[in-house]
Design a protein around this motif. Sequence first.
Motif, PDB file in Angstrom:
ATOM      1  N   GLN A 121       0.825  -1.205   0.000  1.00  0.00           N
ATOM      2  CA  GLN A 121       0.000   0.000   0.000  1.00  0.00           C
ATOM      3  C   GLN A 121       0.861   1.258   0.000  1.00  0.00           C
ATOM      4  OE1 GLN A 121      -2.307  -0.861   3.516  1.00  0.00           O
ATOM      5  NE2 GLN A 121      -3.956  -1.826   2.355  1.00  0.00           N
ATOM      6  N   ASP A 122       1.940   1.259   0.781  1.00  0.00           N
ATOM      7  CA  ASP A 122       2.857   2.405   0.786  1.00  0.00           C
ATOM      8  C   ASP A 122       3.363   2.671  -0.627  1.00  0.00           C
ATOM      9  OD1 ASP A 122       2.610   2.652   3.556  1.00  0.00           O
ATOM     10  OD2 ASP A 122       4.613   1.839   3.984  1.00  0.00           O
ATOM     11  N   LEU A 123       3.757   1.617  -1.333  1.00  0.00           N
ATOM     12  CA  LEU A 123       4.254   1.772  -2.697  1.00  0.00           C
ATOM     13  C   LEU A 123       3.161   2.297  -3.623  1.00  0.00           C
ATOM     14  CD1 LEU A 123       6.417   1.505  -4.862  1.00  0.00           C
ATOM     15  CD2 LEU A 123       5.810  -0.922  -5.065  1.00  0.00           C
ATOM     16  N   ALA A 124       1.962   1.762  -3.517  1.00  0.00           N
ATOM     17  CA  ALA A 124       0.852   2.222  -4.365  1.00  0.00           C
ATOM     18  C   ALA A 124       0.557   3.705  -4.130  1.00  0.00           C
ATOM     19  CB  ALA A 124      -0.395   1.379  -4.108  1.00  0.00           C
ATOM     20  N   ILE A 125       0.572   4.114  -2.874  1.00  0.00           N
ATOM     21  CA  ILE A 125       0.331   5.523  -2.539  1.00  0.00           C
ATOM     22  C   ILE A 125       1.426   6.401  -3.138  1.00  0.00           C
ATOM     23  CG2 ILE A 125       0.159   7.216  -0.660  1.00  0.00           C
ATOM     24  CD1 ILE A 125      -0.803   4.743   1.100  1.00  0.00           C
ATOM     25  N   ALA A 126       2.672   5.994  -2.958  1.00  0.00           N
ATOM     26  CA  ALA A 126       3.798   6.780  -3.466  1.00  0.00           C
ATOM     27  C   ALA A 126       3.762   6.882  -4.989  1.00  0.00           C
ATOM     28  CB  ALA A 126       5.115   6.170  -2.995  1.00  0.00           C
ATOM     29  N   LEU A 127       3.446   5.782  -5.666  1.00  0.00           N
ATOM     30  CA  LEU A 127       3.364   5.813  -7.127  1.00  0.00           C
ATOM     31  C   LEU A 127       2.234   6.728  -7.597  1.00  0.00           C
ATOM     32  CD1 LEU A 127       4.004   2.040  -7.924  1.00  0.00           C
ATOM     33  CD2 LEU A 127       5.516   3.976  -8.474  1.00  0.00           C
ATOM     34  N   PHE A 128       1.092   6.652  -6.930  1.00  0.00           N
ATOM     35  CA  PHE A 128      -0.032   7.521  -7.278  1.00  0.00           C
ATOM     36  C   PHE A 128       0.368   8.985  -7.102  1.00  0.00           C
ATOM     37  CE2 PHE A 128      -3.832   9.983  -6.425  1.00  0.00           C
ATOM     38  CZ  PHE A 128      -4.684   9.562  -7.427  1.00  0.00           C
ATOM     39  N   ALA A 129       0.988   9.292  -5.979  1.00  0.00           N
ATOM     40  CA  ALA A 129       1.398  10.674  -5.705  1.00  0.00           C
ATOM     41  C   ALA A 129       2.433  11.159  -6.717  1.00  0.00           C
ATOM     42  CB  ALA A 129       1.937  10.785  -4.285  1.00  0.00           C
ATOM     43  N   ALA A 130       3.383  10.298  -7.068  1.00  0.00           N
ATOM     44  CA  ALA A 130       4.404  10.661  -8.048  1.00  0.00           C
ATOM     45  C   ALA A 130       3.775  10.907  -9.414  1.00  0.00           C
ATOM     46  CB  ALA A 130       5.465   9.559  -8.137  1.00  0.00           C
ATOM     47  N   ASN A 131       2.811  10.087  -9.785  1.00  0.00           N
ATOM     48  CA  ASN A 131       2.121  10.277 -11.068  1.00  0.00           C
ATOM     49  C   ASN A 131       1.334  11.574 -11.082  1.00  0.00           C
ATOM     50  OD1 ASN A 131       3.107   7.980 -12.291  1.00  0.00           O
ATOM     51  ND2 ASN A 131       1.420   6.717 -11.575  1.00  0.00           N
ATOM     52  N   ALA A 132       0.791  11.972  -9.936  1.00  0.00           N
ATOM     53  CA  ALA A 132       0.071  13.233  -9.855  1.00  0.00           C
ATOM     54  C   ALA A 132       1.004  14.406 -10.132  1.00  0.00           C
ATOM     55  CB  ALA A 132      -0.582  13.383  -8.478  1.00  0.00           C
ATOM     56  N   LEU A 133       2.246  14.312  -9.688  1.00  0.00           N
ATOM     57  CA  LEU A 133       3.221  15.372  -9.954  1.00  0.00           C
ATOM     58  C   LEU A 133       3.488  15.453 -11.457  1.00  0.00           C
ATOM     59  CD1 LEU A 133       5.346  17.484  -9.017  1.00  0.00           C
ATOM     60  CD2 LEU A 133       6.964  15.596  -8.965  1.00  0.00           C
TER      61      LEU A 133
END
Length: 137
Positions: A121-133
């Motif tokens: 879940q930590d990885l999924a959150i980080a990837l989502f946030a990075a994609n938002a950038l």
Amino acid sequence: MKLTLAAAEAVIAAAKHYVAEQGYPPVCISILDEAAYPLAFARMDGTFLATIDIAYQKAKTAALFKANSDKVGANFLPGAPAYSLENSNGGLVGIGGGVALYDAEHCFVGAVGISGATIEQDLAIALFAANALSANR
């Protein structure tokens, strides 16, 4: 292009939105610039205190190697090329949740670290946030 505070706050907002949308437990979110220095941080209500440092260390690992922390961590395992390297640089964390940040021109600008949920879940959150950038640049 440098990572601005406004962009870092947008990454944090995206991470918090994704946590709420997915029903994940609260997390800490650490944003570092391209030199691996802190730029922004958020600790969601109810997050374990230990996750403060872990989120930072995941982001630092991703920033120092310009790669996701889980990919870097594969080299820390016994028999791997960089066994015990996690003990360098004041401590590195080689599990999912640290993601390198790139701008629209694919230039490295920093890293995000997430801790508090499961590693996946930590990885999924980080990837989502990075994609938002990347999407907002």
